[in-house]
Design an enzyme around this catalytic site. Structure first.
Site, PDB file in Angstrom:
ATOM      1  N   ARG A   1       0.833  -1.372  -0.038  1.00 37.08           N
ATOM      2  CA  ARG A   1       0.044  -0.082  -0.026  1.00 37.08           C
ATOM      3  C   ARG A   1       0.899   1.387   0.066  1.00 37.08           C
ATOM      4  O   ARG A   1       0.562   2.249   0.657  1.00 37.08           O
ATOM      5  CB  ARG A   1      -0.987  -0.021   1.209  1.00 37.08           C
ATOM      6  CG  ARG A   1      -1.738  -1.090   1.295  1.00 37.08           C
ATOM      7  CD  ARG A   1      -2.961  -1.416   0.045  1.00 37.08           C
ATOM      8  NE  ARG A   1      -3.653  -2.580   0.218  1.00 37.08           N
ATOM      9  CZ  ARG A   1      -3.415  -3.595  -0.435  1.00 37.08           C
ATOM     10  NH1 ARG A   1      -2.310  -3.975  -1.150  1.00 37.08           N
ATOM     11  NH2 ARG A   1      -4.348  -4.671  -0.374  1.00 37.08           N
TER      12      ARG A   1
ATOM     13  N   SER B   1     -11.247  -3.031   2.109  1.00 44.09           N
ATOM     14  CA  SER B   1     -10.671  -3.028   3.441  1.00 44.09           C
ATOM     15  C   SER B   1     -10.388  -1.689   4.161  1.00 44.09           C
ATOM     16  O   SER B   1      -9.575  -0.823   3.498  1.00 44.09           O
ATOM     17  CB  SER B   1      -9.383  -3.735   3.163  1.00 44.09           C
ATOM     18  OG  SER B   1      -9.852  -5.126   2.786  1.00 44.09           O
TER      19      SER B   1
ATOM     20  N   GLU C   1      -6.676   2.234   5.691  1.00 44.70           N
ATOM     21  CA  GLU C   1      -6.290   2.207   4.085  1.00 44.70           C
ATOM     22  C   GLU C   1      -6.878   3.361   3.662  1.00 44.70           C
ATOM     23  O   GLU C   1      -6.755   4.019   2.705  1.00 44.70           O
ATOM     24  CB  GLU C   1      -6.700   1.097   3.472  1.00 44.70           C
ATOM     25  CG  GLU C   1      -5.778  -0.269   3.612  1.00 44.70           C
ATOM     26  CD  GLU C   1      -6.105  -1.344   2.492  1.00 44.70           C
ATOM     27  OE1 GLU C   1      -6.496  -0.962   1.732  1.00 44.70           O
ATOM     28  OE2 GLU C   1      -5.499  -2.356   2.777  1.00 44.70           O
TER      29      GLU C   1
END
Length: 304
Positions: A179, A229, A299
């Site tokens: 990420r 998520s 996230e």
């Protein structure tokens, strides 16, 4: 939009056309959470030069700007965004295929790129079949699922540098990690991405994507608006398990809740506000840290 911003609106209309500049546009229609107040201006460039000129105009005017893909990892505040949203998913949607290489402009839906690769008998993007983001956003965060990620198949990206020039950067120079990417760290704007795929059997590729989609549908609350998520995977743990073990499945504030289907998702169960979502996220973070000593990082990105 304030009086002082009106000259900027005129300038932006001269760049992209009047129909491509929206005033006080609700961001609830541009994020997968389906929440968010109005942006002062939402601008839709049609090509790379227009993206450059729009960003330059915002900089000259001293007005904040945010480059938007499909809004699949974004929570916009109820008050909205005081600045210019530069939306890429309407204009930058070209795709070119040469041999086993597929070049997608930044606004292309990643799921559509996966589907196109499948139809062409090109393997490598199966993991992306259910990721609801744009190609640009996927490069920004090195999107991934089910054992695959963008870094595995990306050859290079064409980006707009902070000084307004365009550069092509090879994948080995993008610092892609979990990420994270150089695109994120240095404020680069992805214009297009080239994927290096391999020849495969269309039926086998289709079988793989169908299997991954079945697994998603079984385990994830795809029927409700969310940003996927909500939390990053903490080292040595799984966010969903920690949240489940903390007894937080179903925890709800207003119209936002921890999914009863997958604890790693905060979902809009109906009429949620951004404040509701933030409250759920904050409570989950506090409880997981209190019970297990692990601080969950999101996230989801917050805007406004």
């Amino acid at each position: 939009m304030s009086e002082s911003d009106i000259p900027l609106a005129w300038t932006l209309r001269s760049i992209v056309g009047e129909e491509n500049v929206l005033v006080d546009e609700p961001m609830s229609g541009h994020t997968t959470f389906r929440v968010g107040g109005p942006a002062d201006l939402l601008v839709t460039p049609d090509d790379f030069d227009e993206v450059r000129d729009v960003l330059h105009a915002c900089e000259d005017a001293g007005v904040e700007r945010f480059v938007l893909g499909r809004g699949s990892d974004l929570l916009v505040s109820d008050e909205g965004y005081r600045g210019v949203i530069v939306a890429l998913t309407e204009g930058l949607v070209g795709v070119a295929v040469e041999g086993t290489q597929m070049c997608c402009q930044a606004g292309v839906d990643l799921r559509e790129a996966s589907e196109m690769a499948c139809e062409l008998g090109l393997s490598g993007l199966e993991f992306a079949c259910g990721i609801p983001g744009s190609v640009g956003g996927a490069c920004f965060m090195n999107a991934g699922a089910y054992g695959g990620c963008v870094a595995d198949v990306l050859k290079c990206v064409r980006v707009l540098m902070p000084d307004g020039t365009q550069e092509t950067i090879d994948v080995c120079d993008l610092n892609l990690g979990y990420r994270q990417s150089r695109v994120h760290d240095e404020g680069l704007v992805v214009l297009s991405a080239t994927f290096a795929l391999t020849r495969g059997d269309t039926e086998k590729i289709r079988a793989t994507t169908d299997d991954l989609m079945r697994r998603r549908e079984e385990k994830q609350p795809l029927e409700l608006p969310s940003a996927g998520s909500t939390f990053k995977r903490p080292e040595g743990h799984y966010a969903g398990k920690l949240i489940h073990d903390a007894g937080l499945m179903g925890y709800q504030v207003g119209g936002a809740a921890v999914s009863k289907k997958h604890a790693g998702f905060v979902v809009n169960v109906g009429g949620a506000t951004a404040a509701d979502v933030r409250a759920v996220i904050g409570h989950v973070q506090e409880e997981v840290e209190r019970q297990f000593g692990v601080r969950l990082e999101t996230e989801v990105r917050f805007l406004g």
